[in-house]
Structure formats: C-alpha cells, structure tokens
Design an enzyme around this catalytic site. Structure first.
Site, PDB file in Angstrom:
ATOM      1  N   LYS A   1       0.836  -1.209   0.000  1.00  0.00           N
ATOM      2  CA  LYS A   1       0.000   0.000   0.000  1.00  0.00           C
ATOM      3  C   LYS A   1       0.870   1.258   0.000  1.00  0.00           C
ATOM      4  CE  LYS A   1      -0.491  -0.156   5.019  1.00  0.00           C
ATOM      5  NZ  LYS A   1      -1.242  -0.793   6.112  1.00  0.00           N
TER       6      LYS A   1
ATOM      7  N   TYR B   1      15.836  30.787   4.696  1.00  0.00           N
ATOM      8  CA  TYR B   1      14.649  31.550   5.095  1.00  0.00           C
ATOM      9  C   TYR B   1      14.685  31.914   6.574  1.00  0.00           C
ATOM     10  CZ  TYR B   1      11.807  30.821   0.890  1.00  0.00           C
ATOM     11  OH  TYR B   1      11.302  30.848  -0.381  1.00  0.00           O
TER      12      TYR B   1
HETATM   13  C1  LIG Z   1      -0.439  -1.838   6.812  1.00  0.00           C
HETATM   14  C2  LIG Z   1      -1.025  -3.114   7.193  1.00  0.00           C
HETATM   15  C3  LIG Z   1      -0.227  -4.243   7.434  1.00  0.00           C
HETATM   16  C4  LIG Z   1       1.280  -4.213   7.449  1.00  0.00           C
HETATM   17  O1  LIG Z   1       1.764  -3.770   8.683  1.00  0.00           O
HETATM   18  P1  LIG Z   1       3.342  -3.738   8.997  1.00  0.00           P
HETATM   19  O2  LIG Z   1       3.415  -3.226  10.369  1.00  0.00           O
HETATM   20  O3  LIG Z   1       3.936  -2.779   8.025  1.00  0.00           O
HETATM   21  O4  LIG Z   1       3.844  -5.118   8.805  1.00  0.00           O
HETATM   22  C5  LIG Z   1      -0.866  -5.446   7.674  1.00  0.00           C
HETATM   23  N1  LIG Z   1      -2.219  -5.523   7.716  1.00  0.00           N
HETATM   24  C6  LIG Z   1      -3.006  -4.448   7.520  1.00  0.00           C
HETATM   25  C7  LIG Z   1      -4.482  -4.610   7.593  1.00  0.00           C
HETATM   26  C8  LIG Z   1      -2.447  -3.207   7.268  1.00  0.00           C
HETATM   27  O5  LIG Z   1      -3.238  -2.140   7.087  1.00  0.00           O
END
Ligand SMILES: *Cc1c(COP(=O)(O)O)cnc(C)c1O
Length: 333
Positions: free
Chosen positions: A33, A243
C-alpha cells in the site's frame, strides 16, 4: 535530482528472515500500500516476484490493477468494486457496507479483535456471514489486525485469544475452506510457531521494523535517499543561512545547497537539527525544494535508515517512507 536507491540484497535478506518464520514463501503477502511504503510500487513488485512472492496486499483497486501481472493473489484493504471483478479480493470493513459489494465479489471479512478501527465484532460474525451469503459474495478469508504487537503489553495475547474465538465460531457455523490471517510484521516476529494461512508483512520486509519485544536488527533497511548539489559557497563566521535567517555560522565554512526539500518528504521540522549518516549537518530552514548542509560533496546521502531520521523528526519510519514523493526516481541496486 534527488534519487532513491533500493538495495535488493537487503530486501531479499529481510524476505529470507520472514520466510524462515512462515516456513514457506507462499504464505507471505507483501503489503504494497501507499506506493510500497514509498519505495515504489512497480520496483518493489518486480523484486518481490523475482524472489518468489505470489501474494500482495494493497489499499485500492488502482494499486491492485497496476501490479496484477506480478501476483496471483491481491487483497484490497479499503475500496469497493463498481462492478463484479473476480481477479482481486476485497475487504469488508463494516457490517453495513456488505450491501455495497456486487454479487459474485470475492471478499475477506475483517474482524475487530481490539483495535477498534475497522472490522465487525465477534458478536456480529453470524449476521455478517448471513448477509454475505444473501448478497451472493464469495467469502474466502477472515482476518484481524494487531494494534500494539510491537509493544510489551498483554494486548497481543488478548487479540490472539479473541481471534481463536472467531475461528471457533466460524467452525461452529459450519463454514469450510476459509483461510485465517492476523499477523503483521511485529506480530510475526514474536510468534513462536507460526501456523496461520498467511502473514501480511510491510515494514519488516522494508527493513524498518522497530519492536520493543523483539530485537529486529537483522532486518536491513532497503531504501536510501540521496540529493545532488545545486550550489556551493564559502561563508564567513556570523553569516546566516536560508529563510528567516534562523541559522548563524559559528565559523567560516563551505555551505552547499542540495535539491531535496519538504515537498520531497524531507521534513521541515528537521531544520538545523539533522546530521546525515556521513556526519554532515543540515543548516538553516529546510525549503520546499532544497536544503543546505555543511558539506562540499556533489552527491549527498540524506538517510539510509528511515528509523533513525524518524526519531529525529519525532515520528515513525512509516511516515518518513510514505512521505517520499512518487516523482523521485527509484533505482534498484
Ligand atoms: C499496513 C497493514 C499491514 C502491514 O503492517 P506492517 O506493520 O507494516 O507489517 C498489515 N495488515 C493491515 C491490515 C495493514 O493495514
């Protein structure tokens, strides 16, 4: 231009550690994601396929669509299909949303075992299953998510127990061939004898897991960020940089400006309060597209471990990584 380098050896090292835990590559679902945690969706998908990963987890249909040639199984965490589509799996996050999925959709039901963010409650499972059936959806898995698997509290155990009850309940209701998964990175590393159908790993694969329960040093960061010199000048003691003239040089020094700024994901809150891995101090306010350092190099390594810069910025590696703009060039080493 700024440049992101991805270290494939480190990525494979991390996947080796994960595969040792799951005992098979087939149970690893790599979480991609948000542009693969800023690493670059297609770059990571391609490395993962080369390694032999067959499963992925994404946020949206668009992400799933762009990596469909790389994986057999793709779970979408938060999107609703407009029409029937049997290539991807969709997450049901709420009892009241089941009716929004077109008949024939392949779904996974998320259960809330304590996080209280998404998913149906244990008591709502029976009703959920009956609505899923009425709606004509294909339920393939049931899963939950841990809220503090990286912390030394009893919550991890409480959630595992509740999830066991979920499994029992589903069995009692006579459902067959349902897969179950609950572990994220932090949960997987503290699991002794892994026996679920799948893990959803993100941050550990990217080498930036931090856990108060488990020594995660064997995971190696995959991503480094580099910037190029825009200009260099020699300034006298007392000269003020950038800045608002917030930084005053304590001695004569060479100051270079590099093409990395807060619009790229180099947080402004780090201004005059950050030193690169090679020991070069950032000076003056960080600008939108550039920042100055006490350094003379043509190319400057900004960070090679998101965990460290996250500490300086008072945030998590997750936020540092996902803030890196998709427009920055990614190069696989
Ligand atoms: C983001 C996410 C993960 C991964 O989590 P990590 O801590 O990066 O391993 C797993 N399951 C769900 C539902 C998530 O949203």
């Amino acid at each position: 231009m700024p440049l992101i380098k991805l270290n494939k050896n480190n990525f494979f090292n991390n996947l080796d550690i994960i595969a040792k835990k799951t005992k098979t590559k087939d149970k690893i679902a790599l979480v991609l994601k948000d542009n693969a945690y800023g690493h670059g969706l297609l770059e990571v998908a391609s490395m993962a396929k080369e390694y032999g990963i067959t499963k992925a987890v994404v946020r949206t249909y668009d992400e799933a669509k762009s990596v469909e040639d790389f994986f057999e199984y793709i779970l979408i965490l938060a999107d609703t299909p407009k029409e029937k589509n049997d290539r991807f799996l969709y997450t049901i996050n709420d009892l009241n949303h089941i009716k929004d999925f077109p008949s024939g959709t392949r779904v996974e039901l998320k259960v809330d075992t304590l996080m209280h963010r998404n998913g149906v409650m244990l008591e709502e499972i029976k009703e959920s299953l009956s609505i899923i059936k009425k709606q004509g959806l294909h339920l393939e898995a049931i899963f939950t998510h841990h809220r503090s698997a990286d912390e030394l509290t009893s919550e991890w155990y409480v959630q595992n127990e509740t999830f066991q009850k979920v499994k029992q309940k589903v069995e009692e209701l006579g459902l067959k061939n349902i897969r179950f998964h609950s572990a994220n990175s932090a949960s997987l590393v503290r699991t002794q004898d892994f026996n679920e159908d799948m893990v959803r790993v993100g941050i550990a694969a990217y080498g930036c897991l931090e856990s108060h329960v488990y020594d995660a040093k064997e995971f190696k960061p995959v991503l480094s960020l580099l910037a190029s010199q825009n200009s260099v000048r020699t300034l006298n003691k007392g000269a003020r940089v950038g800045y608002s003239a917030n930084y005053t040089l304590g001695c004569d020094a060479k100051v270079s400006n590099y093409d990395i700024g807060y619009a790229d994901g180099f947080f402004r809150c780090l201004s005059s309060n950050y030193t690169t891995p090679q020991g070069f101090a950032q000076v003056g306010n960080i600008s939108m597209d550039n920042a100055s350092f006490l350094c003379d190099a043509k190319e400057l390594l900004i960070f090679d471990d998101a965990k460290k810069i996250a500490r300086d910025a008072n945030t998590l590696a997750y936020e540092i990584l996902t803030s890196l703009k998709a427009s920055i060039k990614r190069e696989v080493l």
